[in-house]
Design an enzyme around this catalytic site. Sequence first.
Site, PDB file in Angstrom:
ATOM      1  N   ASP A  23      -1.353  -5.423   3.117  1.00 33.58           N
ATOM      2  CA  ASP A  23      -0.645  -5.138   1.861  1.00 33.58           C
ATOM      3  C   ASP A  23       0.734  -4.489   2.010  1.00 33.58           C
ATOM      4  O   ASP A  23       1.095  -3.590   1.236  1.00 33.58           O
ATOM      5  CB  ASP A  23      -1.518  -4.247   0.965  1.00 33.58           C
ATOM      6  CG  ASP A  23      -2.816  -4.904   0.557  1.00 33.58           C
ATOM      7  OD1 ASP A  23      -3.054  -6.058   0.955  1.00 33.58           O
ATOM      8  OD2 ASP A  23      -3.607  -4.257  -0.143  1.00 33.58           O
ATOM      9  N   GLU A  71      -2.614  -7.700  -1.920  1.00 39.46           N
ATOM     10  CA  GLU A  71      -3.463  -7.455  -3.087  1.00 39.46           C
ATOM     11  C   GLU A  71      -2.798  -8.146  -4.262  1.00 39.46           C
ATOM     12  O   GLU A  71      -1.656  -7.829  -4.616  1.00 39.46           O
ATOM     13  CB  GLU A  71      -3.625  -5.964  -3.352  1.00 39.46           C
ATOM     14  CG  GLU A  71      -4.599  -5.685  -4.476  1.00 39.46           C
ATOM     15  CD  GLU A  71      -4.963  -4.222  -4.626  1.00 39.46           C
ATOM     16  OE1 GLU A  71      -5.609  -3.894  -5.643  1.00 39.46           O
ATOM     17  OE2 GLU A  71      -4.597  -3.419  -3.759  1.00 39.46           O
ATOM     18  N   LYS A 128      -5.954 -11.230  -1.782  1.00 41.04           N
ATOM     19  CA  LYS A 128      -7.239 -10.590  -2.060  1.00 41.04           C
ATOM     20  C   LYS A 128      -7.207  -9.902  -3.433  1.00 41.04           C
ATOM     21  O   LYS A 128      -6.278  -9.170  -3.745  1.00 41.04           O
ATOM     22  CB  LYS A 128      -7.589  -9.571  -0.966  1.00 41.04           C
ATOM     23  CG  LYS A 128      -6.584  -8.434  -0.780  1.00 41.04           C
ATOM     24  CD  LYS A 128      -6.992  -7.553   0.388  1.00 41.04           C
ATOM     25  CE  LYS A 128      -6.080  -6.354   0.539  1.00 41.04           C
ATOM     26  NZ  LYS A 128      -6.163  -5.382  -0.553  1.00 41.04           N
ATOM     27  N   LYS A 131      -9.747  -4.333  -3.021  1.00 31.12           N
ATOM     28  CA  LYS A 131      -9.141  -3.452  -2.027  1.00 31.12           C
ATOM     29  C   LYS A 131      -9.433  -3.913  -0.607  1.00 31.12           C
ATOM     30  O   LYS A 131      -8.613  -3.782   0.280  1.00 31.12           O
ATOM     31  CB  LYS A 131      -9.617  -2.016  -2.266  1.00 31.12           C
ATOM     32  CG  LYS A 131      -9.157  -1.473  -3.624  1.00 31.12           C
ATOM     33  CD  LYS A 131      -9.759  -0.118  -3.936  1.00 31.12           C
ATOM     34  CE  LYS A 131      -9.222   0.419  -5.262  1.00 31.12           C
ATOM     35  NZ  LYS A 131      -9.616  -0.427  -6.414  1.00 31.12           N
ATOM     36  N   VAL A 156      -1.036  -0.478   4.491  1.00 33.70           N
ATOM     37  CA  VAL A 156      -1.147   0.566   3.465  1.00 33.70           C
ATOM     38  C   VAL A 156      -2.219   0.188   2.435  1.00 33.70           C
ATOM     39  O   VAL A 156      -2.512  -0.990   2.260  1.00 33.70           O
ATOM     40  CB  VAL A 156       0.209   0.772   2.762  1.00 33.70           C
ATOM     41  CG1 VAL A 156       1.267   1.227   3.747  1.00 33.70           C
ATOM     42  CG2 VAL A 156       0.693  -0.498   2.046  1.00 33.70           C
ATOM     43  N   CYS A 161      -6.940   0.522   0.911  1.00 31.42           N
ATOM     44  CA  CYS A 161      -7.150  -0.858   1.335  1.00 31.42           C
ATOM     45  C   CYS A 161      -7.357  -1.008   2.840  1.00 31.42           C
ATOM     46  O   CYS A 161      -8.121  -1.888   3.270  1.00 31.42           O
ATOM     47  CB  CYS A 161      -5.985  -1.722   0.868  1.00 31.42           C
ATOM     48  SG  CYS A 161      -5.914  -1.872  -0.944  1.00 31.42           S
TER      49      CYS A 161
END
Length: 226
Positions: A23, A71, A128, A131, A156, A161
């Site tokens: 992410d 994410e 995704k 998380k 991060v 996550c």
Amino acid sequence: MIVQAQPYPYPFDPRSTALVVIDMQRDFVEEGGFGSALGNDVRPLAAIVPTVAALLATARAAGLLVVHTRESHLPDLSDCPPAKRRRGNAALGIGDVGPMGRILVRGEPGNQILPQLAPVAGELVIDKPGKGAFYATDLHAQLQQRGISHLLFAGVTTEVCVQTSMREANDRGYECLIIEDACASYFPSLHQATLTMLIAQGGIVGWKASLAELQHAFQPLAGAAA
């Protein structure tokens, strides 16, 4: 190959190892994204970008499979539970229009991986909705098809996550190493606490090491290539 990790050395074979970068998106790392909408100081996340870039270069030079996650949600938010949208009590929530487009929505500017960490040809990009990197994705199948048994984690945030993904991977039988200086949290104390939890009880979830320790493990490989 062996990384001098904690709580004890981490053995791995580059042929069955993948780097998973979690992410590293504009929405989390840059001002005006979801992270700052939640009231966070994004500077601790921005500070690791050069380290993650160096980690990517190391992994690519060693021939590791590289996986990037984002994410993200479908534009109609059908994959975003109302309970998730309510989390954070932010002025701008998931799906709302912010300075970089709709927050955490696929295809929007803020949902993109930072340009300096952008995927290259042949690398996997996993969108995704949760998380964890394994929830409602085909990541496990993709890794199994490639014979991957060991995962290196970066990105991060450490306690959300990254940790969730590493725990998911552990439950699926992967041997996991978190690169501690290539991860970050908006809250440095939570970063440190998460690292402590992951390696507690003899590495109950996995190992941790620095980028320098990982690079040292690759030195014999680099020498052979030269």
